[in-house]
Design an enzyme around this catalytic site. Structure first.
Site, short mmCIF file in Angstrom:
data_model
loop_
_atom_site.label_atom_id
_atom_site.label_comp_id
_atom_site.label_asym_id
_atom_site.label_seq_id
_atom_site.Cartn_x
_atom_site.Cartn_y
_atom_site.Cartn_z
N ASP A 98 0.86 -1.16 0.00
CA ASP A 98 0.00 0.00 0.00
C ASP A 98 0.91 1.22 0.00
OD1 ASP A 98 -2.42 1.58 0.55
OD2 ASP A 98 -3.22 -0.32 1.29
N ASP A 199 -3.03 4.81 -2.11
CA ASP A 199 -4.04 5.29 -1.17
C ASP A 199 -4.44 6.76 -1.39
OD1 ASP A 199 -5.38 4.70 1.51
OD2 ASP A 199 -4.26 6.52 2.01
N GLU A 256 -6.67 4.21 -5.53
CA GLU A 256 -7.92 4.49 -4.85
C GLU A 256 -8.29 5.93 -5.21
OE1 GLU A 256 -9.81 4.59 -0.36
OE2 GLU A 256 -7.96 5.63 -0.80
N HIS A 328 -11.29 -3.20 2.93
CA HIS A 328 -11.15 -2.92 4.37
C HIS A 328 -11.86 -1.65 4.81
CE1 HIS A 328 -8.33 -0.34 2.43
NE2 HIS A 328 -8.11 0.31 3.56
N ASP A 329 -12.40 -0.89 3.86
CA ASP A 329 -13.12 0.34 4.20
C ASP A 329 -14.63 0.20 4.04
OD1 ASP A 329 -10.77 1.80 4.65
OD2 ASP A 329 -10.62 2.40 2.56
C1 GLC Z 1 -7.86 5.19 2.32
C2 GLC Z 1 -7.73 3.89 3.07
C3 GLC Z 1 -8.38 4.05 4.39
C4 GLC Z 1 -7.68 5.15 5.15
C5 GLC Z 1 -7.60 6.43 4.33
C6 GLC Z 1 -6.58 7.36 4.89
O1 GLC Z 1 -9.17 5.52 2.07
O2 GLC Z 1 -8.24 2.84 2.32
O3 GLC Z 1 -8.38 2.86 5.13
O4 GLC Z 1 -8.36 5.41 6.35
O5 GLC Z 1 -7.23 6.21 3.00
O6 GLC Z 1 -5.29 6.89 4.63
#
Ligand code: GLC
Ligand code: CA
Length: 567
Positions: A98, A199, A256, A328-329
């Site tokens: 990540d 991320d 993402e 995971h979110d």
């Molecule tokens: C992304 C991750 C999440 C995290 C956020 C801040 O959305 O997937 O889990 O809280 O970024 O890094």
């Protein structure tokens, strides 16, 4: 389209803290992951994405990194990481880490140095901005609630944090910062990583004038997303990063990205895009409320199907998206997308088939392959996730009762997907011999890997079959490069599409019935002499369906049943 090594791969996301604990401290670790590589290989996984394993105070579960060059002690050592790389390579698998570079942890050396000398070099690694009239520079609300600005002690400045206050945003306008980040990325790629999941990357571009916006909530603040949506120029940063890092290694990157400008799809994930691919979140954001979880809309089957189809069509001639049902979110896909009557193995197998064979790169999230479900908690104190606690408070402030607010957490909490992996029906599902860092979903006695491995008709067996089908030499081409052509859209509960290679006669129909009642679809007249073949049936009715097709030129699908037919 130029062919790339990752086009026909199947990926799997590991949430390391909850995957497998090898030493009984209740926290999953690298040794645990190594011990499960054979399992993943058997499932058919090629690429493994590890959620952050870097050194971190874990305020946001590792998405707050305090040293990009170190493995978190909780997870193991760099030697173990190297061993993991070695062991995956031996199995022909690839590893993604990540990449969290919109922000770091407030415990990172850079930030500590910045605080120690707010006018010095390191302050410029962050956004240290003078307040206005004794208040924050603008009215942004962070993603996790509250102001996105935090005072820099002993000064009239504030630092920006779009996420938690322990996650200060990095200043990508600073060439020195960029260089440090590129050096770090290349260091990992040199080690043998295949690439990164990237991320929150859209947030790296700020409008450094930091204009305030019309408040959009009772707190008088405006979501910081507004600034992201208004500002131009993120492409310059992303291109610079790619040129200096990924491109040199032919690395695979999956971003993402939320809130991208509509016309930028090609720039982001086209043939020479900033990234290899990005997640398709269209289904996840479909029912999003304006203010939070408490005002989300219920899911309507047709809307869900149509938005996935629209996203598939949009990518034609551009590239590939990374397809997910959960991560995971997000809450568990089975709990979120399946109607109540379908929240069973039949429904889970149906979603396995319709999602895995879409055009794009399937990303399976740990536990999805056994149909893990959301987890009910009795009190907010049983939740760990920072955003769940914020959303709970948000719901209460909006006038919900505690029961109602808890119900929203049950539906949407990020902890739903973070409960430990369910390996067997022993104590703690075989995840740990100690006390799990986050309580298990008690349904592990019923839903677990060991039990499903024994059964041909389990969700796990279905994932294995559908992945094997996707990768079978005869069909790999169609499932990778074949067009996506929706069908039977006038049926209320049918989710059906073809994967078809133009100019060949290979036409594969994926058809599923998400309805409560059975439904019949009529097949187009077959070409004379062709023999249709049922490649997969979620209910084990391959032969029966073959017979039906021959006689009636139609197929009747029961409630929550999917079939894959070579036409
Ligand atoms: C992304 C991750 C999440 C995290 C956020 C801040 O959305 O997937 O889990 O809280 O970024 O890094
Ligand atoms: Ca451990």
């Amino acid at each position: 389209m130029q062919r790339k090594w990752w086009h026909d791969k199947v990926a799997y996301q590991i949430y390391p803290k909850s995957f497998m604990d090898s030493n009984g401290d209740g926290i999953g670790d690298l040794r645990g992951i190594i011990s499960k590589l054979d399992y993943l290989q058997e499932l058919g996984v090629d690429i493994i994405w590890l959620s952050p394993i870097y050194q971190s105070p874990f305020v946001d579960q590792g998405y707050d990194i305090s040293d990009y060059y170190k493995i978190a002690e909780e997870f193991g050592s760099m030697e173990e990481f190297d061993e993991l790389l070695e062991e995956t390579k031996r199995r022909g698998m690839y590893v993604l880490m990540d990449l969290v570079v919109n922000h770091c942890s407030d415990q990172h050396e850079w930030f500590r140095k910045a605080l120690a000398d707010p006018d010095g070099e390191y302050a410029d690694y962050f956004y240290f901005v003078k307040g206005k009239d004794g208040k924050a520079p603008s009215n942004y609300r962070s993603y996790f609630g509250g102001s996105a600005w935090e005072p820099v002690p002993g000064t009239d400045m504030y630092y920006l944090h779009m996420f938690a206050k322990e996650q200060p945003d990095l200043n990508w306008e600073n060439p020195k910062l960029r260089k440090e980040i590129y050096r770090m990325i290349n260091w990992w790629l040199e080690k043998g990583l295949a690439g990164f999941r990237i991320d929150a990357i859209i947030n790296v571009k700020k409008d450094t004038a930091f204009p305030s916006f019309e408040p959009d909530g009772p707190d008088g603040l405006a979501t910081c997303v507004k600034m992201v949506e208004e500002v131009d120029g993120v492409g310059e940063i992303l291109e610079d990063m790619k040129k200096n890092t990924f491109e040199k290694y032919d690395a695979f990157t999956v971003a993402e990205v939320f809130n991208m400008k509509e016309d930028e799809l090609r720039e982001f994930v086209g043939e020479n895009g900033h990234f290899s691919t990005m997640f398709d979140f269209s289904a996840q954001t479909l029912t999003e409320g304006e203010h939070g979880w408490y005002d989300s809309r219920p899911l309507v089957f047709r809307e869900w199907r149509d938005i996935i189809f629209a996203s598939q069509k949009e990518m034609e001639g551009i590239g590939f998206k990374a397809n997910i049902i959960e991560n995971h979110d997000e809450p568990r896909g089975a709990s979120r997308f399946l109607p109540e009557y379908a929240q069973n193995e039949e429904g889970k197998k149906t979603i396995a088939v319709t999602s895995t064979l879409l055009r794009g790169i399937p990303f399976i999230y740990q536990g999805q392959e056994i149909g893990m479900e959301n987890c009910r908690r009795n009190s907010i104190s049983e939740y760990n996730d920072i955003s769940t606690i914020d959303q709970y408070q948000e719901a209460l402030r909006a006038g919900c009762t505690e029961e109602e607010a808890l119900e929203y957490c049950y539906k949407y909490s990020r902890d739903n997907a973070r409960t430990p992996m369910q390996w067997n029906d022993d104590v703690n599902g075989g995840f740990t011999k100690g006390r799990p860092w986050l309580a298990m979903n008690p349904d592990y006695t019923r839903i677990n890997v060991e039990e499903q491995e024994k059964r041909e008709d389990s969700v796990l067996s279905c994932y294995k079959k559908v992945i094997a089908l996707r990768k079978a030499p005869e069909y790999r081409e169609a499932f990778t490069y074949g067009r996506f052509l929706p069908d039977y859209e006038d049926h209320d509960y049918i989710f059906a599409y073809h994967r078809k290679i133009e100019g060949t006669d290979q036409d594969i129909l994926i058809a599923a019935n998400y309805g409560k009642e059975s439904d019949t679809i009529t097949l187009q007249e077959g070409t004379e002499g062709t023999v249709r073949k049922v490649l997969l049936s979620t209910s084990g009715r391959e032969e029966e369906i073959s017979g039906e097709m021959a006689g009636e030129n139609a197929v009747t699908l029961g409630s929550c049943e999917a079939v894959v037919i070579l036409l």
